[in-house]
Design a protein around this motif. Structure first.
Motif, PDB file in Angstrom:
ATOM      1  N   GLY B  17     -21.652  47.490  91.911  1.00 35.81           N
ATOM      2  CA  GLY B  17     -20.392  46.614  92.967  1.00 35.81           C
ATOM      3  C   GLY B  17     -21.209  45.830  93.740  1.00 35.81           C
ATOM      4  O   GLY B  17     -22.352  46.378  94.537  1.00 35.81           O
ATOM      5  N   ILE B  18     -21.653  44.027  93.129  1.00 37.20           N
ATOM      6  CA  ILE B  18     -21.906  43.689  94.392  1.00 37.20           C
ATOM      7  C   ILE B  18     -20.551  42.313  94.328  1.00 37.20           C
ATOM      8  O   ILE B  18     -19.630  42.564  94.169  1.00 37.20           O
ATOM      9  CB  ILE B  18     -22.049  42.373  92.929  1.00 37.20           C
ATOM     10  CG1 ILE B  18     -23.057  43.178  92.392  1.00 37.20           C
ATOM     11  CG2 ILE B  18     -22.187  40.973  94.240  1.00 37.20           C
ATOM     12  CD1 ILE B  18     -24.220  41.534  91.481  1.00 37.20           C
ATOM     13  N   LEU B  19     -20.988  42.362  95.929  1.00 39.66           N
ATOM     14  CA  LEU B  19     -19.751  42.096  96.928  1.00 39.66           C
ATOM     15  C   LEU B  19     -19.830  40.479  97.384  1.00 39.66           C
ATOM     16  O   LEU B  19     -21.445  40.086  98.299  1.00 39.66           O
ATOM     17  CB  LEU B  19     -19.855  42.838  98.067  1.00 39.66           C
ATOM     18  CG  LEU B  19     -18.828  42.845  99.554  1.00 39.66           C
ATOM     19  CD1 LEU B  19     -17.408  43.357  98.909  1.00 39.66           C
ATOM     20  CD2 LEU B  19     -18.821  43.894 100.575  1.00 39.66           C
ATOM     21  N   GLY B  20     -19.653  39.742  96.563  1.00 36.69           N
ATOM     22  CA  GLY B  20     -19.694  38.039  96.602  1.00 36.69           C
ATOM     23  C   GLY B  20     -18.773  37.166  97.131  1.00 36.69           C
ATOM     24  O   GLY B  20     -17.958  37.815  98.075  1.00 36.69           O
ATOM     25  N   GLY B  21     -19.184  36.324  96.799  1.00 41.57           N
ATOM     26  CA  GLY B  21     -18.163  35.098  97.287  1.00 41.57           C
ATOM     27  C   GLY B  21     -18.589  34.583  98.524  1.00 41.57           C
ATOM     28  O   GLY B  21     -17.682  33.964  98.912  1.00 41.57           O
ATOM     29  N   ILE B  93     -25.041  43.653  98.930  1.00 40.37           N
ATOM     30  CA  ILE B  93     -24.075  41.958  99.201  1.00 40.37           C
ATOM     31  C   ILE B  93     -24.444  41.190  98.850  1.00 40.37           C
ATOM     32  O   ILE B  93     -25.959  40.769  98.853  1.00 40.37           O
ATOM     33  CB  ILE B  93     -24.007  42.004 100.541  1.00 40.37           C
ATOM     34  CG1 ILE B  93     -23.083  43.638 100.988  1.00 40.37           C
ATOM     35  CG2 ILE B  93     -22.915  41.328 101.579  1.00 40.37           C
ATOM     36  CD1 ILE B  93     -23.275  43.558 102.937  1.00 40.37           C
ATOM     37  N   ALA B  94     -24.220  40.306  97.800  1.00 43.52           N
ATOM     38  CA  ALA B  94     -24.950  38.870  97.694  1.00 43.52           C
ATOM     39  C   ALA B  94     -24.930  37.972  98.691  1.00 43.52           C
ATOM     40  O   ALA B  94     -24.494  36.659  98.501  1.00 43.52           O
ATOM     41  CB  ALA B  94     -24.009  38.424  96.572  1.00 43.52           C
ATOM     42  N   CYS B  95     -25.484  37.989  99.881  1.00 41.86           N
ATOM     43  CA  CYS B  95     -25.361  37.051 101.534  1.00 41.86           C
ATOM     44  C   CYS B  95     -26.481  37.674 102.281  1.00 41.86           C
ATOM     45  O   CYS B  95     -25.952  38.303 102.683  1.00 41.86           O
ATOM     46  CB  CYS B  95     -24.017  36.751 101.358  1.00 41.86           C
ATOM     47  SG  CYS B  95     -24.069  35.975 102.987  1.00 41.86           S
ATOM     48  N   ASN B  96     -27.197  36.757 102.460  1.00 43.98           N
ATOM     49  CA  ASN B  96     -27.870  38.027 103.499  1.00 43.98           C
ATOM     50  C   ASN B  96     -27.177  37.976 105.045  1.00 43.98           C
ATOM     51  O   ASN B  96     -27.500  38.964 105.584  1.00 43.98           O
ATOM     52  CB  ASN B  96     -29.498  36.536 104.213  1.00 43.98           C
ATOM     53  CG  ASN B  96     -30.314  36.997 102.826  1.00 43.98           C
ATOM     54  OD1 ASN B  96     -31.038  37.565 103.014  1.00 43.98           O
ATOM     55  ND2 ASN B  96     -30.234  36.536 101.776  1.00 43.98           N
ATOM     56  N   THR B  97     -26.886  36.754 105.379  1.00 45.47           N
ATOM     57  CA  THR B  97     -25.886  36.747 106.516  1.00 45.47           C
ATOM     58  C   THR B  97     -24.815  37.339 106.892  1.00 45.47           C
ATOM     59  O   THR B  97     -24.804  38.131 108.077  1.00 45.47           O
ATOM     60  CB  THR B  97     -25.439  35.264 106.658  1.00 45.47           C
ATOM     61  OG1 THR B  97     -26.372  34.003 106.277  1.00 45.47           O
ATOM     62  CG2 THR B  97     -24.781  34.991 108.051  1.00 45.47           C
TER      63      THR B  97
END
Lengths: 244, 244
Positions: B17-21, B93-97
């Motif tokens: 699963g990728i938690l993106g957006g 998670i597709a976001c560093n922050t």
């Protein structure tokens, strides 16, 4: 609207499901085109999507060509139902050829009331009514009538390439898949010119690869990328501009 | 393996699963890097992903900087749980922050047994043990210790840019977001050169934008793109090469 707190997070976007994985690159292509088609100034104004990007599914071309080959429809239906369980209000398929099973997916979705946004419908709705349109796609897409059957219902006629041009398109698509875009451009240009000389005014690009060979050429202004029309329809549906 | 029918569809890939957006472009960037990191010769050999690409979530930078601002953690946890219900066996998670809330997400996932593949862990695991590494990222990522706290546990020290260099990085990231990549390259080059002259051997790129300004420059060979390390870890997990 007055009652909404300024902290409330954009409640008016509808969640859209993308049935992808056929293949993953086409899925990313559609997602990028959804981003490009969205008039957003910040993250929160982008379209919410849940993407079923599961490529472990039977080969679509084999299934169309050979009635003994296993059908990808059950796996596609499983993905569509999983997307509805996750809360999507409409589903789009990130693959032209896979629309061959659109009827089966719509049947599976019927109980849920979740509509399928069909790529041929979105493309045909954005075609100019005047002029002559030629469909450029894989042989599978053309032979299976994904576009022509829906065009006929609208009273539209789509021209298709003759056998020599279709062979060039097949080769061009293979070249693009290998990232040989200039080779594909050079191969396709004389066929596209001849088609225009014979009266074609619009090329409907019904496959993921061909837009890459048309971009930046004189044919771009005379082309309609079906994936872009699907992306615009997804954005419109999500923003509530398109009814179910 | 003998018992498997040749028609059976690659049963050995784990669903990720990728938690993106946060935002959608970073989500597409991670998905493309997963494709690029996959040794596939056909669609069915690509990694199956379900992508929660829902940008209607509170601003991450605001929430880190202002303790009165609403937290994005509840929405992230909701997405993570929805992904587990859809059957994923790990989440990225597709976001560093957004990794600032990794602990809260891991807590929400605890009951499910589904692990979080943490971008700092994948990046640090792929760093050379000799040499000196400088973390290039947004101020939010650096100040919140997403990388430094996990590096400390491994006995690794990460250098961070001084204030003048960090300002140039902030400006460079803004330039890249506006698609002014050559401007960002020109701005960053002298700072990167000075850092190398002072002994930095590796730049750890802990944000989505910076790799675009490093690509094709002499600094590329001395850089590690954290998103690429996450993509490789997703591929390894899905293919069963990485244990939970």
């Amino acid at each position: 609207m007055k009652k909404e707190s300024s902290l409330k997070v954009a409640p008016t976007f509808r969640l859209v499901g993308i049935l992808g994985g056929m293949g993953p690159a086409a899925t990313v292509d559609l997602m990028q085109k959804v981003i490009d088609a969205t008039p957003a100034t910040r993250d929160q104004e982008h379209v919410p999507l849940i993407v079923w990007n599961v490529p472990q599914i039977h080969d679509r071309v084999a299934a169309i060509q050979d009635s003994n080959a296993p059908s990808p429809a059950p796996e596609m239906c499983r993905g569509a139902i999983a997307l509805t369980r996750a809360g999507v209000e409409a589903i789009a398929i990130a693959c032209n050829t896979a629309h061959f099973w659109a009827g089966e997916i719509e049947a599976a979705l019927q109980e849920t009331g979740v509509p399928l946004i069909h790529i041929a419908d979105t493309a045909l709705a954005q075609l100019a009514h005047e002029g002559r349109t030629m469909l450029l796609a894989t042989e599978g897409t053309i032979q299976s009538g994904i576009y022509s059957s829906r065009a006929a219902k609208l009273g539209l006629e789509l021209q298709i390439p003759d056998s020599a041009m279709q062979q060039a398109i097949n080769q061009g698509i293979a070249d693009i898949k290998r990232n040989n875009i200039p080779v594909a451009q050079k191969l396709l240009a004389p066929y596209l010119q001849s088609a225009q000389a014979a009266g074609v005014t619009t090329f409907l690009l019904g496959c993921t690869e061909l837009p890459l060979a048309i971009r930046g050429t004189p044919f771009e202004a005379k082309s309609l990328d079906a994936t872009e029309t699907l992306a615009r329809a997804i954005v419109a549906f999500s923003r509530g501009l398109l009814t179910k």
